[in-house]
Motif scaffolding. Structure first.
Motif, mmCIF file in Angstrom:
data_model
loop_
_atom_site.group_PDB
_atom_site.id
_atom_site.type_symbol
_atom_site.label_atom_id
_atom_site.label_comp_id
_atom_site.label_asym_id
_atom_site.label_seq_id
_atom_site.Cartn_x
_atom_site.Cartn_y
_atom_site.Cartn_z
ATOM 1 N N ILE A 188 0.796 -0.989 -0.035
ATOM 2 C CA ILE A 188 -0.011 -0.096 0.037
ATOM 3 C C ILE A 188 0.762 1.281 0.062
ATOM 4 O O ILE A 188 0.250 2.420 -0.197
ATOM 5 C CB ILE A 188 -1.024 0.053 1.283
ATOM 6 N N VAL A 199 -7.811 -5.523 7.457
ATOM 7 C CA VAL A 199 -8.156 -3.987 7.081
ATOM 8 C C VAL A 199 -9.635 -3.934 7.684
ATOM 9 O O VAL A 199 -10.636 -4.626 7.323
ATOM 10 C CB VAL A 199 -8.231 -3.938 5.666
ATOM 11 N N LEU A 202 -11.330 2.153 5.045
ATOM 12 C CA LEU A 202 -10.563 2.546 4.008
ATOM 13 C C LEU A 202 -10.822 3.903 3.744
ATOM 14 O O LEU A 202 -11.925 4.236 3.820
ATOM 15 C CB LEU A 202 -10.670 1.876 2.771
ATOM 16 N N LEU A 204 -9.868 6.433 0.783
ATOM 17 C CA LEU A 204 -9.359 6.440 -0.453
ATOM 18 C C LEU A 204 -9.265 7.774 -1.263
ATOM 19 O O LEU A 204 -8.799 8.017 -2.114
ATOM 20 C CB LEU A 204 -9.503 5.348 -1.244
ATOM 21 N N VAL A 211 -5.448 3.406 5.379
ATOM 22 C CA VAL A 211 -5.873 2.215 5.720
ATOM 23 C C VAL A 211 -6.008 1.945 7.059
ATOM 24 O O VAL A 211 -4.806 2.144 7.682
ATOM 25 C CB VAL A 211 -5.184 1.135 4.711
ATOM 26 N N VAL A 220 -1.333 5.393 2.437
ATOM 27 C CA VAL A 220 -1.655 4.589 1.096
ATOM 28 C C VAL A 220 -0.755 5.638 0.063
ATOM 29 O O VAL A 220 -1.283 6.670 0.107
ATOM 30 C CB VAL A 220 -3.003 4.459 0.923
ATOM 31 N N LEU A 228 -6.320 -1.134 -4.253
ATOM 32 C CA LEU A 228 -6.982 -1.009 -3.054
ATOM 33 C C LEU A 228 -8.647 -0.981 -3.565
ATOM 34 O O LEU A 228 -9.384 -1.710 -2.998
ATOM 35 C CB LEU A 228 -6.586 -0.136 -1.996
ATOM 36 N N ARG A 229 -8.844 -0.031 -4.544
ATOM 37 C CA ARG A 229 -10.091 -0.122 -4.813
ATOM 38 C C ARG A 229 -10.644 -1.221 -5.569
ATOM 39 O O ARG A 229 -11.776 -1.928 -5.285
ATOM 40 C CB ARG A 229 -10.201 1.143 -5.702
ATOM 41 N N LEU A 232 -11.632 -3.756 -2.731
ATOM 42 C CA LEU A 232 -12.528 -3.488 -2.199
ATOM 43 C C LEU A 232 -13.858 -3.615 -3.083
ATOM 44 O O LEU A 232 -14.839 -4.093 -2.346
ATOM 45 C CB LEU A 232 -12.646 -1.810 -1.992
#
Length: 241
Positions: A188, A199, A202, A204, A211, A220, A228-229, A232
Motif C-alpha cells: 500500500i 483491514v 479505507l 481512499l 488504511v 496509502v 486497493l479499490r 474493495l
C-alpha cells in the motif's frame, strides 16, 4: 454451538478460561479437568469439539495429552494455553489450531474461537498453519503468519506487527511482498504491506489516503489506490442476478 474441554493443573486458570469462554454465545458445554488423566476420562465419556490444554501439567503434559487425543477417531481440535511461548513449534507439529499465551486477552481468545468454529464446521478445509521464526530480545520465537496484520519497512529489515507485539526480521519489504502475496498481503506504500483480512477501514478519496488496521492508520501511496479499490470492489455485497 461447540462443546469444549478446559484442562489446567491450576484451578483458578481453569475457571478463568471457562468464564471467558462462557461469554461467547458459540460455546456450549464446558468440561473442566485439572490434570491429564482426568481430561482423558472426560473425553472418553463426553466427546467435545475442542480441547484447551495447558502445556505444563504434571504427570501428563498438555503436549502428551494432545498426542494421545490425536490418535482417536473424531479427535477434537486442540488449542494450547500456556504462560510461555518456547513450545510453540512442538505445539503446531501436533496440529494445534492455536497457541494462546497467558494472561489471556478476550480479543485474542475470540479469534481462536473463530478458528475453532470454522474448523468444526468445515473440517475438510483445514489447512496447515504456516509458521515463521522471529527474534525478540535475543530469543527465537515461532508465530503464525496469519497473526501478522501489517509489515513496516525499516531499511534492510522489516517489522512484523501482530495484535500483541512487533518483531524485526532481517529481510527487505520487497522480498516479503513476493513471498506473502498468496497469503493476502498487498503493498500500500513504499514502507508498508498490509494483510487485507485485518483491514477495518479505507479512506481512499481523502487528500491523504489511509488504511485502518485496528487502531493503526497506515498511509496509502497514490499509485496503490487503484489496487486497493479493486480489492474493495471484489468484496462488495451485490444482489444476485
Amino acid at each position: 454451538m461447540i462443546n469444549v474441554l478446559v484442562a489446567d493443573d491450576e484451578l483458578p486458570a481453569v475457571e478463568e478460561l471457562a468464564f471467558l469462554l462462557r461469554r461467547d454465545p458459540r460455546i456450549g458445554t464446558i468440561l473442566r479437568a485439572t490434570n491429564g488423566p482426568e481430561a482423558l476420562e472426560l473425553l472418553a465419556a463426553n466427546p467435545v469439539d475442542a480441547a484447551f490444554l495447558d502445556i505444563h501439567m504434571p504427570g501428563l503434559s498438555g503436549l502428551e495429552l494432545a498426542e494421545i487425543i490425536g490418535r482417536s477417531a473424531n479427535a477434537p481440535v486442540v488449542v494450547f494455553v500456556t504462560a510461555d511461548d518456547d513450545r510453540a513449534l512442538e505445539a503446531f507439529e501436533l496440529a494445534a489450531v492455536d497457541y494462546l499465551l497467558k494472561p489471556l486477552r478476550n480479543e485474542r481468545l475470540t479469534r481462536t474461537v473463530d478458528r475453532v468454529v470454522e474448523l468444526v464446521a468445515h473440517p475438510a478445509q483445514a489447512a496447515e498453519v504456516e509458521m515463521i521464526t522471529v527474534d525478540q530480545g535475543g530469543i527465537s520465537r515461532i508465530i503464525r503468519l496469519d497473526e501478522v496484520r501489517f509489515v513496516q519497512a525499516q531499511g534492510d529489515y522489516a517489522r512484523l506487527h501482530t495484535a500483541e507485539a512487533s518483531y524485526l526480521v532481517r529481510i527487505p519489504l520487497a522480498e516479503l511482498e513476493k513471498q506473502w502475496a498468496d497469503s493476502g498481503f498487498i503493498r500500500i506504500h513504499r514502507s508498508y504491506l498490509v494483510c487485507m483480512a485485518f483491514v477495518t477501514g479505507l479512506k481512499l478519496s481523502a487528500a491523504k489516503p489511509t488504511v485502518s488496521v485496528g487502531s493503526a492508520a497506515l498511509p496509502v501511496s497514490r499509485r496503490h489506490v487503484t489496487v486497493l479499490r479493486e480489492r474493495l470492489e471484489a468484496t462488495r455485497v451485490r444482489p444476485q442476478k
